[in-house]
Design a protein around this motif. Structure first.
Motif, PDB file in Angstrom:
ATOM      1  N   ALA A 199      -4.986   0.108   1.128  1.00 52.99           N
ATOM      2  CA  ALA A 199      -4.387   0.411   2.429  1.00 52.99           C
ATOM      3  C   ALA A 199      -5.485   0.856   3.386  1.00 52.99           C
ATOM      4  O   ALA A 199      -6.262   1.753   3.080  1.00 52.99           O
TER       5      ALA A 199
ATOM      6  N   ARG B 121      -2.657   1.252  -3.085  1.00 56.30           N
ATOM      7  CA  ARG B 121      -2.863   2.406  -2.212  1.00 56.30           C
ATOM      8  C   ARG B 121      -4.329   2.532  -1.789  1.00 56.30           C
ATOM      9  O   ARG B 121      -4.628   2.937  -0.659  1.00 56.30           O
TER      10      ARG B 121
ATOM     11  N   ALA C 273       0.411   0.431   6.340  1.00 56.65           N
ATOM     12  CA  ALA C 273       1.107  -0.578   5.545  1.00 56.65           C
ATOM     13  C   ALA C 273       0.408  -1.927   5.703  1.00 56.65           C
ATOM     14  O   ALA C 273       0.041  -2.329   6.814  1.00 56.65           O
TER      15      ALA C 273
ATOM     16  N   GLY D  70       0.800  -1.215   0.000  1.00 53.06           N
ATOM     17  CA  GLY D  70       0.000   0.000   0.000  1.00 53.06           C
ATOM     18  C   GLY D  70       0.832   1.263   0.000  1.00 53.06           C
ATOM     19  O   GLY D  70       0.361   2.334   0.394  1.00 53.06           O
TER      20      GLY D  70
ATOM     21  N   VAL E  44       4.664   5.303   3.137  1.00 54.39           N
ATOM     22  CA  VAL E  44       3.329   4.893   3.576  1.00 54.39           C
ATOM     23  C   VAL E  44       3.060   5.506   4.946  1.00 54.39           C
ATOM     24  O   VAL E  44       3.974   5.635   5.777  1.00 54.39           O
TER      25      VAL E  44
END
Length: 316
Positions: free
Chosen positions: A197, A194, A141, A78, A136
């Motif tokens: 996440a 992303r 994460a 992520g 991140v």
């Protein structure tokens, strides 16, 4: 061409220009400004001629893939890509090869906001090592260790395409343009990673085979999983091979897909649908169980015996 000329002409200005690079290529070390509200995610991959790619691979495609495999690792955590370093071993300094390689690497780096900040070049068998660095937010994460019983197992894109291309090339056949692109120019699922996440409970990129990489999640999380083979997202060419041969090993155990395999709590399935996009669909393929092990159930309801789960460099 000297080593200094090679670096200056092909790599010194490669990728995006980032304000957080205080000192880049040309000194003993790179100096990078890591934001105080971010954690640093780092991964490195090595590609060796004759092992990870054919020696006559298009250099532009190789430049793309060499960075893509690392960006895929960042996607699986992520993380937002930021910087990269390159260690390049070359049998000779061929300007045409270098121009193509740098173009493929640079285009993908620019597309993802990555700046090349250092590395090394040397003479020897063709080998490419790239270390990627990403950022991140603390606590967001996604690791391999968070899957829990009842979680849903999902995968992005389609699986088995790169494996089929490799199988055809090894047999002296010409893969379709679609399959060849999937093998030589994989698209790292950075944007999806992303978006996942804070939603995915565990995640990994499928580099060595879906079953084997999911197995890493199961081992790290101390759980098992049931997969429904009929639910696997297959491209038309892979689907045709599976239909004709009954060989589910192609989508399950072929490497180089670089899709994301992840788990989410069942109660958050609606959120997953909201974060999916038409250009990168995600598919529900199974469920996490308390019972250890991976069980693959075929369309007829019977368990399918998995002879191998994925690629292993040191398997006997």
């Amino acid at each position: 061409m000297s080593e200094r000329d090679l670096i200056r002409d092909y790599f010194a200005a490669l990728g995006a220009r980032r304000a957080d690079v205080l000192c880049g290529i040309g000194d003993d070390c790179a100096l990078l400004a890591v934001p105080p509200d971010r954690q640093l995610a780092i991964s490195i991959d090595t590609l060796v001629a004759g092992v990870h790619f054919f020696a006559d691979c298009n250099p532009q495609a190789l430049g793309h893939k060499s960075l893509a495999v690392g960006l895929s690792d960042l996607a699986a955590m992520g993380a937002e890509p930021a910087w990269a370093t390159l260690a390049l071993t070359l049998p000779e300094s061929d300007p045409d090869w270098l121009a193509g390689f740098a173009r493929g690497l640079g285009e993908l780096a620019t597309a993802h906001g990555v700046q090349l900040v250092g590395g090394d070049t040397t003479r020897g068998p063709l080998t490419v090592s790239i270390q990627v660095h990403g950022l991140v937010a603390p606590g967001l994460a996604v690791t391999r260790a968070g899957a829990r019983p009842g979680d849903l197992v999902c995968v992005s894109g389609t699986v088995g395409d790169a494996g089929l291309a490799l199988r055809q090339l090894a047999a002296g056949e010409a893969p379709s343009a679609t399959l060849r692109r999937r093998l030589e120019r994989p698209e790292p699922r950075v944007a999806l990673g992303r978006r996942l996440a804070g939603l995915a409970s565990a995640m990994i990129d499928c580099s060595d085979g879906l079953a084997g990489d999911l197995g890493h999640i199961l081992a790290a999380s101390g759980v098992g999983a049931d997969l429904e083979l009929a639910a696997l997202p297959l491209g038309p060419e892979v689907a045709a091979v599976v239909a004709a041969s009954g060989d589910w090993g192609l989508p399950l155990a072929s490497g180089d897909d670089y899709e994301l395999c992840f788990t989410i709590p069942a109660a958050r399935r609606t959120e997953l649908e909201a974060r999916s996009t038409p250009d990168c669909p995600v598919t529900l393929i199974g469920q996490i169980t308390a019972a250890p092990g991976l069980r693959c159930r075929g369309p007829d309801g019977d368990l399918w015996p998995l002879a191998r789960s994925g690629y292993d460099h040191f398997a006997p």
